[in-house]
Design an enzyme around this catalytic site. Structure first.
Site, short mmCIF file in Angstrom:
data_model
loop_
_atom_site.label_atom_id
_atom_site.label_comp_id
_atom_site.label_asym_id
_atom_site.label_seq_id
_atom_site.Cartn_x
_atom_site.Cartn_y
_atom_site.Cartn_z
N THR A 86 0.83 -1.28 0.17
CA THR A 86 -0.12 0.10 0.01
C THR A 86 0.79 1.33 0.10
O THR A 86 1.03 1.89 0.94
CB THR A 86 -0.75 0.14 1.28
OG1 THR A 86 -0.15 -0.24 2.32
CG2 THR A 86 -2.05 -0.99 1.18
N LEU A 153 5.11 -6.37 12.61
CA LEU A 153 6.33 -7.14 12.61
C LEU A 153 7.41 -5.94 12.18
O LEU A 153 6.97 -4.99 11.40
CB LEU A 153 6.50 -8.40 11.86
CG LEU A 153 6.09 -8.25 10.28
CD1 LEU A 153 7.32 -7.59 9.41
CD2 LEU A 153 5.79 -9.57 9.96
N LYS A 207 -3.31 0.66 13.62
CA LYS A 207 -1.99 0.63 12.99
C LYS A 207 -1.63 1.88 12.58
O LYS A 207 -0.28 1.85 12.70
CB LYS A 207 -2.25 -0.37 11.57
CG LYS A 207 -1.16 -0.28 10.82
CD LYS A 207 0.07 -1.12 11.49
CE LYS A 207 1.40 -1.16 10.72
NZ LYS A 207 2.30 -1.68 11.30
N CYS A 263 7.50 1.82 6.07
CA CYS A 263 6.15 2.18 6.41
C CYS A 263 6.11 3.44 7.10
O CYS A 263 5.18 4.18 6.80
CB CYS A 263 5.97 0.97 7.73
SG CYS A 263 5.66 -0.66 7.38
P1 NAD Z 1 5.76 -5.79 -0.58
O1 NAD Z 1 5.99 -4.81 -1.43
O2 NAD Z 1 7.29 -6.25 -0.10
O3 NAD Z 1 5.24 -7.04 -1.21
C1 NAD Z 1 3.92 -6.94 -1.70
C2 NAD Z 1 3.78 -8.39 -2.60
O4 NAD Z 1 2.40 -8.32 -2.87
C3 NAD Z 1 4.64 -8.18 -3.90
O5 NAD Z 1 5.31 -9.14 -3.97
C4 NAD Z 1 3.75 -7.95 -4.93
O6 NAD Z 1 4.10 -8.77 -6.09
C5 NAD Z 1 2.41 -8.54 -4.49
N1 NAD Z 1 0.98 -8.54 -5.13
C6 NAD Z 1 0.51 -7.32 -5.25
N2 NAD Z 1 -0.68 -7.41 -5.75
C7 NAD Z 1 -0.79 -8.92 -6.06
C8 NAD Z 1 -1.90 -9.70 -6.23
N3 NAD Z 1 -3.05 -9.05 -6.70
N4 NAD Z 1 -1.85 -10.93 -6.24
C9 NAD Z 1 -0.53 -11.64 -5.83
N5 NAD Z 1 0.44 -10.75 -5.31
C10 NAD Z 1 0.52 -9.32 -5.29
O7 NAD Z 1 5.16 -5.21 0.73
P2 NAD Z 1 5.29 -5.40 2.33
O8 NAD Z 1 6.49 -4.64 2.92
O9 NAD Z 1 5.32 -6.88 2.48
O10 NAD Z 1 4.07 -4.87 2.77
C11 NAD Z 1 2.68 -5.25 2.42
C12 NAD Z 1 1.86 -4.54 3.41
O11 NAD Z 1 2.12 -4.57 4.91
C13 NAD Z 1 1.73 -2.92 3.28
O12 NAD Z 1 0.46 -2.39 3.26
C14 NAD Z 1 2.81 -2.53 4.58
O13 NAD Z 1 2.26 -1.36 4.72
C15 NAD Z 1 2.24 -3.41 5.37
N6 NAD Z 1 3.37 -3.87 6.47
C16 NAD Z 1 4.79 -3.88 6.16
C17 NAD Z 1 5.61 -4.16 7.02
C18 NAD Z 1 6.95 -3.96 6.80
O14 NAD Z 1 8.03 -4.15 7.75
N7 NAD Z 1 7.55 -4.25 5.51
C19 NAD Z 1 5.22 -4.24 8.65
C20 NAD Z 1 3.90 -4.08 8.95
C21 NAD Z 1 3.02 -3.83 8.08
#
Ligand code: NAD
Length: 458
Positions: A86, A153, A207, A263
């Site tokens: 996001t 996390l 969050k 984030c």
């Molecule tokens: P990221 O960008 O590392 O991974 C997202 C994944 O989703 C990508 O691999 C992408 O290819 C896949 N994707 C997108 N659309 C798709 C679909 N329709 N079908 C299948 N796969 C699809 O993101 P992230 O860092 O894991 O973050 C994900 C969410 O979690 C965000 O909202 C972020 O704010 C939240 N978050 C992240 C963290 C962190 O430390 N990274 C911690 C807490 C919350």
């Protein structure tokens, strides 16, 4: 229980592997074929300590599998977690929900059984309502509940945080969703983590409130650090002095170059947008976003001052590029702004990072990447510690100093003491500390544009 996870980024992959570890049968889906192919070969798309072993163990046990194909991955699942990105929307900084809504549409079109869709992605208040609307449009007869389960996390400590969380926040609107999520998290609850059940909108807001609060804490101590430099105080003792108060706590009180990462920057901006939309401003977060953004480049100016001001053609060695240690994530890393500020002033930048170079190469131009921190210091006019990787905590400063053209150490993470640096013959600049506890007078501070610390240490 059978669970599907959409998105195999930091959150999706760690959550999927951890759900498998606590006994569920998990299928992880990602749109990016190369990621899934790598995972099928046992290669991790991200650097996260312990993740490869956790994934291998659960794949081997038959509890964890990977695919690009959603339809078979949804078969028999009782819950599907959306863990897609996001990011900030380019137009206005609000959260870009196109991936979340895209995934919701795909799930609604594919679901044949009763299902709970759970947003694990960080999503603004009301996103769950919009997902319900999408389901009603795409599959009006589908039996789908929508719940919120934000993830807290931290990269670098992700597995421990998932398995032993401070709390699990779950927002539901139906008894069925409540029951399914309770069953999923039961093993984690049994290990002592509290499950906080609330309404979906409240869960979505928790969050953002958590990340905004932590950003406030970091920014607060950073501004106190600036004041410490002006008055001749030591921010490390101020942090400890306030942090030992149980009401405040010691965490997130290390002064440094400003927060970055995937984030805090985007989530504070999105919270401000929500507040704006609902005409309920959160001015303190507004100030934090502004202060943090200007701080990163200000750290570049701090380095330039430490190098003596006239820096064109000089070399600065940056140690640490990722936004924090134990990750390869370069998103919004302070190093990006600091390096840009140095390059704008005509400095040639050399950089070392234990894990972040591959990502950094795609984001930084004109930087010379070096494999070893000692080699990186050779002929440099300043060594600048930007990220507190363990490898930088026990450098032999005299070896570093020996090969430098100008012996300047800028320690933006307050790892070293001034005595250590001086013993190695290095002029030392830190954050929120002045040399020998020097206490500038108010008049002296006002009369001189230069920050007190530079004057005191130079
Ligand atoms: P990221 O960008 O590392 O991974 C997202 C994944 O989703 C990508 O691999 C992408 O290819 C896949 N994707 C997108 N659309 C798709 C679909 N329709 N079908 C299948 N796969 C699809 O993101 P992230 O860092 O894991 O973050 C994900 C969410 O979690 C965000 O909202 C972020 O704010 C939240 N978050 C992240 C963290 C962190 O430390 N990274 C911690 C807490 C919350």
């Amino acid at each position: 229980m059978r669970i599907t996870v959409i998105g195999t980024g930091y959150v999706g992959l760690v959550s999927g592997a951890c759900f498998a570890e606590i006994g569920h049968e998990v299928r992880c889906v990602d749109k990016v074929e190369a990621k899934i192919e790598a995972l099928l070969r046992g290669e991790m798309p991200i650097y996260e300590p312990g993740l490869d072993a956790l994934v291998a163990r659960n794949v081997e046990a038959g509890r964890l599998s990977f695919s690009t194909d959603l339809v078979p991955a949804l078969e028999g699942a009782e819950a599907v977690f959306i863990a897609v990105g996001t990011p900030s929307r380019k137009t206005d900084g609000h959260a870009d929900l196109s991936y979340v809504y895209g995934a919701a549409r795909e799930i609604a079109a594919a679901a044949t059984q009763r299902l709970v869709i759970v947003t694990k992605s960080t999503v603004p208040v009301g996103t769950g309502d919009e997902i319900e609307r999408i389901i009603a449009e795409v599959a009006p007869d589908a039996q789908i509940d929508v719940a919120s389960n934000p993830e807290f996390l931290r990269e670098g400590a992700a597995i421990g945080d998932f398995m032993q969380p401070d709390r699990v926040v779950i927002g539901t609107q139906t008894d069925h969703a409540h029951q399914v999520l309770h069953d999923i998290y039961l093993p984690i609850e049994q290990q002592g983590a509290p499950l906080l059940f609330t309404a979906r909108r409240t869960s979505e807001l928790i969050k953002y409130a958590a990340n905004a609060f932590l950003s406030i804490k970091i920014t607060f101590i950073n501004e106190i650090a600036d004041l410490c430099e002006a008055v001749g105080a030591d921010v490390r003792d101020v942090s400890r002095g306030i942090g030992l108060d149980n009401r405040i706590g010691t965490k997130f009180l290390n002064a440094g170059p400003g927060y970055g990462g995937s984030c805090f920057p985007k989530d504070t901006l999105a919270l401000l947008k929500t507040a704006e939309d609902f005409q309920s401003p959160i001015r303190v977060v507004d100030a934090v976003v502004h202060v943090n953004e200007t701080r990163k480049r200000a750290m570049g100016r701090k380095v330039i001052r430490a190098m003596g001001g006239n820096v064109r053609g000089k070399i600065a060695t940056v140690l640490g590029l990722t936004f924090k240690p134990d990750t390869d994530d370069m998103r919004e890393a302070p190093s990006l702004s600091i390096i840009q500020a140095l390059q704008d002033a005509g400095v040639h930048v050399r950089a070392h990072d234990p894990e972040g170079v591959e990502q950094a190469r795609t984001m930084l131009k004109g930087v010379e990447f070096v494999d070893d921190p000692y080699g990186a210091a050779d002929g440099a006019h300043a060594v600048v510690i930007v990220t507190e990787w363990d490898v930088y905590k026990s450098l032999d400063l005299s070896v570093i100093a020996e090969s430098m053209a100008q012996k300047v150490l800028v320690d933006l993470r307050n790892i070293y003491s001034e005595a250590d640096a001086q013993a190695a013959g290095l002029a030392y600049t830190a954050v929120g500390r002045v040399a020998n506890g020097a206490a500038p007078s108010m008049d002296a501070t006002a009369a001189n544009d230069q920050p007190a610390q530079t004057r005191a240490i130079a």
